[in-house]
Design a protein around this motif. Structure first.
Motif, PDB file in Angstrom:
ATOM      1  N   PHE A 177     -10.098  -0.686   0.886  1.00 59.46           N
ATOM      2  CA  PHE A 177     -10.360  -1.875   0.065  1.00 59.46           C
ATOM      3  C   PHE A 177      -9.134  -2.235  -0.775  1.00 59.46           C
ATOM      4  CE2 PHE A 177     -11.584  -3.587  -4.073  1.00 59.46           C
ATOM      5  CZ  PHE A 177     -12.174  -4.776  -3.677  1.00 59.46           C
ATOM      6  N   LYS A 180      -6.234  -3.536   1.512  1.00 55.92           N
ATOM      7  CA  LYS A 180      -6.446  -4.758   2.300  1.00 55.92           C
ATOM      8  C   LYS A 180      -6.931  -5.946   1.480  1.00 55.92           C
ATOM      9  CE  LYS A 180      -5.292  -3.070   6.243  1.00 55.92           C
ATOM     10  NZ  LYS A 180      -4.065  -3.524   6.869  1.00 55.92           N
ATOM     11  N   GLN A 181      -7.545  -5.682   0.336  1.00 53.98           N
ATOM     12  CA  GLN A 181      -8.199  -6.787  -0.369  1.00 53.98           C
ATOM     13  C   GLN A 181      -7.633  -7.098  -1.751  1.00 53.98           C
ATOM     14  OE1 GLN A 181     -10.355  -8.658   1.131  1.00 53.98           O
ATOM     15  NE2 GLN A 181     -10.741  -7.381   2.915  1.00 53.98           N
ATOM     16  N   THR A 182      -6.752  -6.246  -2.263  1.00 55.44           N
ATOM     17  CA  THR A 182      -6.302  -6.508  -3.634  1.00 55.44           C
ATOM     18  C   THR A 182      -4.813  -6.827  -3.685  1.00 55.44           C
ATOM     19  OG1 THR A 182      -5.701  -4.244  -4.171  1.00 55.44           O
ATOM     20  CG2 THR A 182      -8.015  -4.834  -4.463  1.00 55.44           C
ATOM     21  N   ARG A 183      -4.424  -7.464  -4.780  1.00 51.15           N
ATOM     22  CA  ARG A 183      -3.019  -7.811  -4.974  1.00 51.15           C
ATOM     23  C   ARG A 183      -2.164  -6.556  -5.070  1.00 51.15           C
ATOM     24  NH1 ARG A 183      -1.221 -11.976  -9.383  1.00 51.15           N
ATOM     25  NH2 ARG A 183       0.619 -11.900  -8.069  1.00 51.15           N
ATOM     26  N   ILE A 186      -1.456  -5.197  -1.584  1.00 51.95           N
ATOM     27  CA  ILE A 186      -0.446  -5.904  -0.780  1.00 51.95           C
ATOM     28  C   ILE A 186       0.929  -5.796  -1.430  1.00 51.95           C
ATOM     29  CG2 ILE A 186      -0.765  -8.243  -1.678  1.00 51.95           C
ATOM     30  CD1 ILE A 186      -0.620  -8.872   1.520  1.00 51.95           C
TER      31      ILE A 186
ATOM     32  N   LEU B  94       4.375  -8.419   8.132  1.00 54.13           N
ATOM     33  CA  LEU B  94       3.253  -9.082   7.469  1.00 54.13           C
ATOM     34  C   LEU B  94       3.104 -10.515   7.963  1.00 54.13           C
ATOM     35  CD1 LEU B  94       3.683  -7.478   3.987  1.00 54.13           C
ATOM     36  CD2 LEU B  94       2.068  -6.914   5.780  1.00 54.13           C
ATOM     37  N   GLU B 105       0.055 -14.002  -4.911  1.00 51.32           N
ATOM     38  CA  GLU B 105      -1.149 -14.133  -4.102  1.00 51.32           C
ATOM     39  C   GLU B 105      -2.283 -14.795  -4.896  1.00 51.32           C
ATOM     40  OE1 GLU B 105       0.488 -11.328  -4.661  1.00 51.32           O
ATOM     41  OE2 GLU B 105       1.438 -10.894  -2.740  1.00 51.32           O
ATOM     42  N   THR B 107      -6.226 -15.163  -5.734  1.00 52.38           N
ATOM     43  CA  THR B 107      -7.377 -14.258  -5.699  1.00 52.38           C
ATOM     44  C   THR B 107      -8.641 -15.031  -6.030  1.00 52.38           C
ATOM     45  OG1 THR B 107      -7.051 -13.683  -8.010  1.00 52.38           O
ATOM     46  CG2 THR B 107      -6.049 -12.215  -6.394  1.00 52.38           C
ATOM     47  N   ARG B 116     -11.208  -8.993  -8.870  1.00 52.86           N
ATOM     48  CA  ARG B 116     -10.773 -10.133  -8.066  1.00 52.86           C
ATOM     49  C   ARG B 116     -10.152  -9.636  -6.777  1.00 52.86           C
ATOM     50  NH1 ARG B 116     -11.020 -14.807 -10.817  1.00 52.86           N
ATOM     51  NH2 ARG B 116      -9.724 -15.856  -9.281  1.00 52.86           N
ATOM     52  N   ILE B 117     -10.491 -10.313  -5.676  1.00 60.84           N
ATOM     53  CA  ILE B 117      -9.903  -9.903  -4.401  1.00 60.84           C
ATOM     54  C   ILE B 117      -9.081 -11.051  -3.833  1.00 60.84           C
ATOM     55  CG2 ILE B 117     -11.709  -8.228  -3.896  1.00 60.84           C
ATOM     56  CD1 ILE B 117     -12.836 -10.283  -1.896  1.00 60.84           C
ATOM     57  N   LEU B 118      -8.243 -10.727  -2.857  1.00 62.24           N
ATOM     58  CA  LEU B 118      -7.350 -11.723  -2.269  1.00 62.24           C
ATOM     59  C   LEU B 118      -8.155 -12.846  -1.622  1.00 62.24           C
ATOM     60  CD1 LEU B 118      -4.800  -9.313  -0.564  1.00 62.24           C
ATOM     61  CD2 LEU B 118      -4.451 -10.645  -2.635  1.00 62.24           C
ATOM     62  N   LYS B 120      -7.916 -14.892   1.076  1.00 62.30           N
ATOM     63  CA  LYS B 120      -7.113 -15.050   2.295  1.00 62.30           C
ATOM     64  C   LYS B 120      -7.268 -16.432   2.901  1.00 62.30           C
ATOM     65  CE  LYS B 120      -7.339 -10.122   3.105  1.00 62.30           C
ATOM     66  NZ  LYS B 120      -7.808  -9.017   3.922  1.00 62.30           N
TER      67      LYS B 120
END
Lengths: 317, 260
Positions: A177, A180-183, A186, B94, B105, B107, B116-118, B120
């Motif tokens: 998680f 793949k999903q948080t700033r 990445i 990437l 990015e 969010t 908070r999540i990305l 996409k």
């Protein structure tokens, strides 16, 4: 169609190899398919997997952590020592985790502030951790009657499945998680991929490296606590033996799913493959040293497939 | 045209080596300024100072009339000065949209407070928008940058500058190492960027490219500004001769000699 096929093999070839190994032992090794044996395999690989996932965080930011195993041992004697001296389990667990985290932060600062390559810096911290572990225990192991609440952490079962398996899954899912999903995740990946570009893009790359190494330390700390609980003893070398197997699991993982790069599902399958191999060989009555020889070959074969990432982590400052 | 960037008597020395010996120049809003000169002329050093990668030994930089001191590329970026480096500063493994949004990015909220999540989907759509503005076709925003052509990669790097909302984009050798077709594509990208009212400074060794896209040229030699000329009716051969001889002749619109 052939390209698709090749791509599939590139991503899942190693996993298929692991599956083939499973089928081989299912046929060749007596009792291998026995549910209690399979649960045992899962239990055995949980330490290895948690350490491997932590190590892969450091590797994601393009740094090596060669201290996680001995840091795990240190956390084991810190937590075990406190339990042994009748302190509360909560305090013991917290102290074990803190020991791991502190070692990770120190690794991070050595690499980013003192500009010591991680290959050397973490090896040095590893030596320090070993020294401190022996200092704490006086060279012997803490053994005794330990609090049940503490023992549940590593020996307990939920719905017939060892708690250790749940810990492993929780850490794997959480790591996946974050990456793949948080700033933050990445940003760690960008730091490992192209340090300079990430910095120019405003990503605090030095902090990301400290974070990667700190997570590796924290998971090592957690593994140490789990070991103390599972073994109900704390030995200053308790986790040392996981060093190469955990690295091998990550390297094996780098040959699949996202070839060339550390990734959580790959590390899981890598650890599982190594667990199956070692369990199967034991059941077949093969001498224990054969495992070490095979482990070495796995490492060489994996790195020859995914050399660039690991070379960069090992030899760049 | 209003002045966007004003450099006054920039000196830069590396130990005993004088890379820049008092260069002054003005960049006007909306122009495409090319900085030319032979190797060792000081082009790259000058660009590094404007982009915040290096500090000048002495001299002043004014942006829209206000003096600025860029301590880092991030500082320059905050003031709307973006640099697209020769190696493009991309992470090849990437994806396209991830590279365009690198470090910034988007969010979205989740059902867990403060987590908070990305986002996409939003980033993919915005990335497609930026690339669309440059008339470049990249079908899959989730394709790894490694799978793109040189021209497409340049477009990704330029899209990132658009995402930064840069008012001044500095391009270091944007067509180096590109084939004929891709070079044409990149020149077209520069024109597209110019059409969006972005001011551009370009460094290039390729005279054909310079006369094709630049509106004005500054020529440096040995850390000094030889002079400036307009690209109107200028041929690449003529420009090469000016650089080689170190003399702009009648073409020169400003003459500057070493200060101090």
């Amino acid at each position: 169609m052939t390209e698709k096929y090749q791509n599939f093999l590139r991503r899942y070839g190693t996993a298929l190899g692991g599956l083939a190994l499973f089928i081989f032992f299912a046929i060749a090794a007596e009792n291998f398919l026995n549910p209690s044996n399979l649960l045992n395999v899962l239990k055995q690989i949980s330490f290895l997997t948690i350490l491997a996932i932590g190590f892969s965080f450091a590797l994601t930011t393009s740094e090596l952590d060669l201290s996680f195993a001995t840091v795990g041992s240190l956390a084991c004697v810190v937590a075990g020592g406190l339990i042994y001296h009748q302190f509360s389990p909560i305090l013991a667990i917290a102290a074990g985790l803190f020991a791991g985290l502190a070692a990770g932060v120190i690794n991070g600062l050595i690499v980013t502030r003192l500009k010591v390559p991680s290959l050397i810096g973490t090896l040095a911290v590893s030596s320090i951790a070993t020294g401190v572990s022996f200092w704490i225990t006086g060279g012997v192991a803490f053994v005794g009657r330990w609090a049940d609440a503490f023992l549940f952490l590593g020996r307990g079962q939920l719905v017939g499945i060892p708690v250790l398996v749940f810990w492993t899954l929780i850490i794997a899912v959480f790591s996946l998680f974050v990456l793949k999903q948080t700033r933050i995740g990445i940003h760690m990946i960008f730091t490992g991929e192209n340090d300079e570009a990430a910095r120019l893009g405003g990503i605090p790359t030095q902090k990301m490296k400290v974070l990667g190494l700190s997570i590796s330390g924290l998971t090592a700390g957690f593994t140490g606590v789990l070991l103390a609980s599972t073994l109900s003893s704390a030995d200053p070398t308790a986790a040392d033996g996981f060093m190469l197997t955990a690295i091998a699991a990550v390297l094996l993982g780098m040959t699949m799913i996202e070839p060339g790069h550390p990734n959580v599902p790959g590390s899981l399958i890598g650890a599982l493959t190594i667990g199956i191999l070692s369990n199967g060989l034991i059941l077949m009555g093969v001498e224990y040293y054969v495992q070490d020889i095979i482990l070495g070959m796995i490492i060489i074969a994996s790195v020859s497939v995914s050399a660039s990432t690991i070379t960069k982590a090992a030899f760049s400052v | 045209m209003a002045t966007l960037l004003d450099l006054k008597s920039i000196h830069k020395s590396y130990g005993a080596v004088q890379a820049l010996n008092g260069v002054s120049l003005t960049v006007r809003e909306g122009e495409v300024l090319a900085i030319c000169g032979d190797n060792g002329a000081g082009k790259s050093t000058l660009i590094k100072i404007v982009s915040g990668a290096e500090a000048a030994t002495s001299g002043q930089v004014f942006l829209r009339g206000k003096e600025v001191h860029f301590a880092s590329p991030a500082d320059a970026l905050a003031c709307g000065v973006a640099t697209i480096y020769q190696d493009l500063a991309l992470a090849p493994r990437l994806q396209v949209y991830q590279n365009i949004f690198m470090g910034a990015e988007l969010t979205r909220a989740t059902f867990i407070p403060f987590l908070r999540i990305l986002d996409k989907k939003k980033m993919s759509q915005a990335a497609a928008d930026y690339l669309g503005r440059l008339n470049i076709e990249i079908k899959d925003m989730k394709a790894p940058v490694a799978s793109l052509s040189g021209g497409q990669r340049q477009a990704v790097a330029i899209s990132r500058a658009l995402r930064w909302q840069a008012s001044l984009v500095i391009m270091d050798e944007p067509t180096a190492a590109l084939g004929v077709r891709e070079t044409a594509q990149v020149l077209d990208l520069i024109r597209q960027l110019h059409d969006q009212a972005v001011t551009i400074i370009i460094i290039s060794h390729n005279m054909e490219d310079v006369v094709a896209v630049a509106t004005r040229i500054v020529i440096l030699k040995n850390g000094l500004k030889l002079g400036e000329c307009l690209t109107e009716n200028l041929t690449a051969a003529e420009l090469s001769r000016m650089i080689a001889l170190g003399d702009l002749g009648d073409r020169n619109i400003i003459r500057q000699t070493a200060v101090e």
